[in-house]
Design a protein around this motif. Structure first.
Motif, PDB file in Angstrom:
ATOM      1  N   UNK A  15       0.926  -1.290   0.030  1.00 19.81           N
ATOM      2  CA  UNK A  15       0.243   0.127  -0.149  1.00 19.81           C
ATOM      3  C   UNK A  15       0.760   1.296  -0.240  1.00 19.81           C
ATOM      4  N   UNK A  17       4.346   1.500  -1.398  1.00 18.73           N
ATOM      5  CA  UNK A  17       4.383   1.609  -2.655  1.00 18.73           C
ATOM      6  C   UNK A  17       3.513   2.214  -3.492  1.00 18.73           C
ATOM      7  N   UNK A  18       1.810   2.120  -3.357  1.00 18.64           N
ATOM      8  CA  UNK A  18       1.066   2.931  -4.514  1.00 18.64           C
ATOM      9  C   UNK A  18       0.922   4.768  -3.960  1.00 18.64           C
ATOM     10  N   UNK A  19       1.971   4.676  -2.921  1.00 19.84           N
ATOM     11  CA  UNK A  19       2.078   6.466  -2.359  1.00 19.84           C
ATOM     12  C   UNK A  19       3.422   6.743  -2.955  1.00 19.84           C
ATOM     13  N   UNK A  20       4.313   5.833  -3.721  1.00 22.33           N
ATOM     14  CA  UNK A  20       5.678   6.435  -3.632  1.00 22.33           C
ATOM     15  C   UNK A  20       5.772   6.453  -5.209  1.00 22.33           C
ATOM     16  N   UNK A  48      -1.457   2.116   8.741  1.00 20.35           N
ATOM     17  CA  UNK A  48      -1.599   0.477   8.212  1.00 20.35           C
ATOM     18  C   UNK A  48      -1.170  -0.236   8.810  1.00 20.35           C
TER      19      UNK A  48
END
Lengths: 95, 554
Positions: A15, A17-20, A48
Motif C-alpha cells: 500500500x 508503494x502505491x504512494x511512492x 496501516x
C-alpha cells in the motif's frame, strides 16, 4: 506468528508503494530500512500496520506507545518492526 | 486537455497522501499534482499566481476550518443557520472566482467523523443538530457551485465509509484526518472524473447472456427454466442486475449482446420471459451466434461506429474474459464476481461510464442507434449508396451557438474522437469565450432523416484571417458519419468563405491515435493537400452539396 506479522507488514508495504514514485518503491524484505519513509510515510506506515495487525490477529497494537516502533524509527527495518510487533502481541496475550 | 493534467490541491489539512495516489495512478491522463501549503485555503483561492499553469484543482476542506459558524456549532454554541449558509455562499463565491483559472474544479462535500455531532437523537433537528446544519451547508454549496459549469461537487461520504476512515493518530502525527484508503478512494473518483472530462468515458457495454444476464443455459434448459426473478435469491439478483443495466442505458450508455447461443432461442427468452427487465429494444445491437466473441466484438463496435476504447465487456466466463483481454487490449474487461448476488454492486462500482454532463441525446441514445439499424436494413434493400441516401430524406440544419445548445456542443467537442479535426478539449466557458471572438464563428449541426432525429451531432467552427478562412473544428458524431453530412458541412464552410471573399479556405488536421477517419475524409475531400496536414480550397470555386441532403440554415 513471525511469518503472519511479516506478511501483514508486506501488505502495508504494497500500500505504501502505491504512494511512492516508481523508482523509489520499498523492497519487501526484512532488511528494508524504514528510514526511507518521510514523516508522512512513517505516519501512514504505523496506521496501516496497526490496521493490518488488527485484521490478521483480531486485536490491536499501539505502535505509537513508548518503547514501541516509533522510538528510533529511523534505525528500524521491516525485520525489527516485525520483532517489536511480535513482542507487543505476546505481552498483550500475557496480560 | 492534455495527456498530463497539472492539478492544484488546496486544503486546510495535509493532502500529500492524496497527491501521491493521484500521481502514481497508472491510468491516463497522468496527473501532476501541486499541493498548496495546507491551512491557507482562502489565501490560495485568491492568489492567482498559485494557479499559474494549472489545469484542474481540488479544494478539499473540513467544514469547521472554513465556515466559522459551523466551528461554533460543533462547540455547542447557539448558531444562526442562516449565518452559516451566508458563510457558505461567501466561500462559494471564492470557488467561482477560482474556477475561471482552470478547466475543472473539484470540491468534495464536507464530512465530519461519525459521533462528532454530539447531540445524539437531536442531530437532525433543524436549528439544533450539527448533522442537519452540515447537510444544509452541503446543499447550499452544491447549489452555488452549479452556477459554474466547471465546478464539480463530489460526494465524499462514500470515500469515508468504515470505522477506520477517520484516524486521530494520523491527525496528530501528520495533520491528515483520513486514513490512506480515503485518499485512495478519492483519487480514484477524481481520476475517473478527469477521464470523463477528457472524453474517455466508455460508451458501450457488451454483455454475455447465459449466467450473466440470467441464470442457466437457455439453449439447454429453455427460457421457461432460466433462473430469473421469482421467489429465488439468485433470480432476484439477476433482475436487480438487469434493472441497474437499464438505468445505465437511461443515462446514455449503450447496451449490446455478444453471446454464444442460437439467436432465435436467445431472442425468444429476451422477448418472452416475464421477468426480463431488458427487452430487444433496450439493446443497440446484438451478435448472438457461435463465432469467436473477439471477432463478434470487433464487428459489433465497427457496426456501431465506435472505437474499441469505448467498449466494456462483461462475461461470467473467465476464459472468455481472458480471450478478450488478450486479443483486444483496448476493451475494458472488468473482473467479475462468481457470486451472482454481487453482480449489481460490481456494475455500480465501475467508474468508467461517468460523464460530466447529461443531455437529451444521452437519454435517447439507444433509440438513436436502433434508428441507425433500421437505416442499415433499408440500405441493404436499396442498390447504390446514393440511392440509399436519397431514400433517407436527410436534413442537415446548421445553427449558431446559443446558450440553449452550448452544453451539448461542449459535450460533443469533448467526446468525439474519430471525426474530429483538431480534438480540442474545452470547457463550456472556454468554448463560449472562443466563439465570442469576432473573428471566430461556430455552428452546430443537427441531423434528421425519415427514421428519426439524431439531434445535435456535428460542430463546425472557423477562424477568419486576413485572406483565408481556417476551419478549426470539424466534428461529427460517429452515429451520422458516412452519410454525406461531412460533404454538406464542407459545402457550407466553402460557401461562407466565398461570401467573406476569402482567397482560400484551409483545414489542418491534428493527427491523434483515433482520428484516422477524419484524415481519410479530408484525403478524399477534393481539397489540395499542402504539406503534411493542411488541406486547402479556393472558395471562388463552389463545393457541391450532396443531392441527397437538404441543407437548412437557421
Amino acid at each position: 506468528m513471525h511469518d503472519r506479522i511479516l506478511q501483514a507488514i508486506f501488505r502495508v508495504i504494497d500500500e505504501i508503494n502505491l504512494q511512492r514514485p516508481k523508482r523509489s518503491k520499498l523492497a519487501k524484505s526484512e532488511g528494508t530500512k524504514l528510514a526511507e519513509l518521510d514523516s508522512l510515510g512513517m505516519a501512514n506506515f504505523l496506521v496501516l500496520a496497526e490496521q493490518e495487525i488488527n485484521k490478521e490477529f483480531g486485536r490491536g497494537v499501539n505502535l505509537l506507545e513508548e518503547g514501541s516502533l516509533v522510538d528510533g524509527f529511523e534505525r528500524q527495518t521491516i525485520g525489527s518492526a516485525v520483532g517489536i510487533i511480535e513482542r507487543l502481541l505476546e505481552r498483550d496475550s500475557d496480560d | 486537455m492534455t495527456d498530463l493534467m497539472r492539478t492544484l490541491l488546496i486544503s486546510d489539512f495535509n493532502l500529500e497522501t492524496f497527491a501521491a495516489y493521484l500521481e502514481n495512478d497508472p491510468g491516463e491522463p497522468e496527473i501532476e499534482p501541486t499541493v498548496a501549503p495546507f491551512g491557507q485555503v482562502v489565501q490560495t483561492l485568491v492568489d492567482s499566481a498559485a494557479w499559474s499553469n494549472q489545469e484542474a484543482a481540488v479544494v478539499w476542506t473540513q467544514p469547521h476550518a472554513v465556515i466559522g459558524s459551523f466551528n461554533a456549532a460543533q462547540r455547542f454554541e447557539r448558531v444562526d443557520p442562516e449565518r452559516a449558509l451566508a458563510e457558505v455562499a461567501d466561500f462559494g463565491q471564492l470557488l467561482i472566482g477560482a474556477a475561471d483559472r482552470v478547466k475543472a474544479l473539484f470540491v468534495p462535500t464536507w464530512e465530519i467523523p461519525p459521533g462528532e455531532g454530539g447531540y445524539g437523537f437531536l442531530e437532525m433537528r433543524p436549528g439544533v443538530g450539527v448533522a442537519h446544519l452540515l447537510m444544509r451547508m452541503n446543499l447550499k454549496l452544491a447549489e452555488i457551485a452549479s452556477s459554474k459549469s466547471n465546478i464539480y461537487v463530489l460526494p465524499a461520504k462514500k470515500w469515508i465509509e468504515g470505522k477506520t476512515a477517520f484516524n486521530a493518530k494520523l491527525w496528530y502525527m501528520a495533520k491528515s484526518p483520513f486514513a490512506p484508503e480515503v485518499f485512495k478512494n478519492a483519487a480514484r473518483d477524481v481520476k475517473a472524473a478527469i477521464r470523463a472530462l477528457h472524453g474517455a468515458a466508455r460508451k458501450l457495454l457488451v454483455l454475455d447472456l447465459d449466467d450473466t444476464l440470467w441464470g442457466g443455459i437457455v439453449g439447454d434448459q429453455g427460457w421457461q427454466n432460466l433462473t430469473l426473478g421469482g421467489h429465488d435469491p439468485i433470480g432476484e439478483a439477476f433482475v436487480d442486475f438487469q434493472t441497474t443495466l437499464k438505468s445505465l442505458a437511461n443515462r446514455g450508455v449503450l447496451l449490446a449482446i455478444v453471446s454464444k447461443n442460437t439467436e432465435s432461442i436467445a431472442l425468444e427468452a429476451i422477448e418472452r420471459h416475464p421477468a426480463m427487465v431488458l427487452r430487444r429494444d433496450d439493446f443497440a445491437h446484438l451478435k448472438i451466434n457461435w463465432e469467436d466473441k473477439a471477432k463478434n466484438l470487433v464487428e459489433l463496435a465497427d457496426e456501431l461506429n465506435l472505437g474499441l476504447q469505448s467498449v466494456v465487456f462483461i462475461d461470467d466466463n473467465p476464459a472468455e474474459r481472458a480471450r478478450i483481454r488478450d486479443t483486444l487490449p483496448e476493451v475494458f474487461v472488468p473482473d467479475w464476481p462468481q457470486d451472482k448476488t454481487f453482480y449489481k454492486s460490481a456494475l455500480l462500482a465501475l467508474d468508467c461510464f461517468h460523464q460530466p454532463l447529461m443531455t437529451d441525446e444521452d437519454a435517447r441514445r439507444t433509440q438513436l442507434y436502433r434508428d441507425e439499424q433500421r437505416r442499415e436494413q433499408a440500405k441493404a434493400q436499396v442498390g447504390s449508396l446514393d440511392d440509399w441516401l436519397k431514400s433517407l430524406d436527410m436534413r442537415v440544419a446548421v445553427q449558431p451557438l446559443t446558450p440553449a445548445n452550448l452544453a451539448r456542443a461542449t459535450q460533443l467537442l469533448n467526446k468525439t474522437n474519430q471525426m474530429n479535426l483538431a480534438t480540442r478539449r474545452l470547457t463550456e466557458a472556454e468554448l463560449q469565450q472562443w466563439a465570442d471572438n469576432p473573428n471566430h464563428v461556430l455552428w452546430t449541426v443537427n441531423v434528421a432523416d425519415k427514421f428519426g432525429d439524431a439531434g445535435l451531432t456535428g460542430l463546425l467552427s472557423v477562424a477568419v484571417e486576413d485572406e483565408a478562412v481556417r476551419i478549426v473544428d470539424f466534428i461529427l458524431s460517429c452515429r451520422v458519419m458516412g452519410r454525406k453530412v461531412e460533404q454538406t458541412m464542407v459545402h457550407f464552410a466553402v460557401d461562407f468563405a466565398n461570401r467573406r471573399e476569402a482567397k482560400r479556405i484551409e483545414a489542418t488536421i491534428v493527427p491523434t491515435a483515433k482520428n484516422q477517419p477524419c484524415r481519410e475524409f479530408w484525403n478524399n475531400s477534393g481539397f489540395e493537400l499542402n504539406g503534411e496536414n493542411t488541406f486547402s480550397w479556393d472558395p471562388a470555386q463552389a463545393y457541391s452539396r450532396p443531392e441527397s441532403v437538404q441543407l437548412i440554415i437557421e
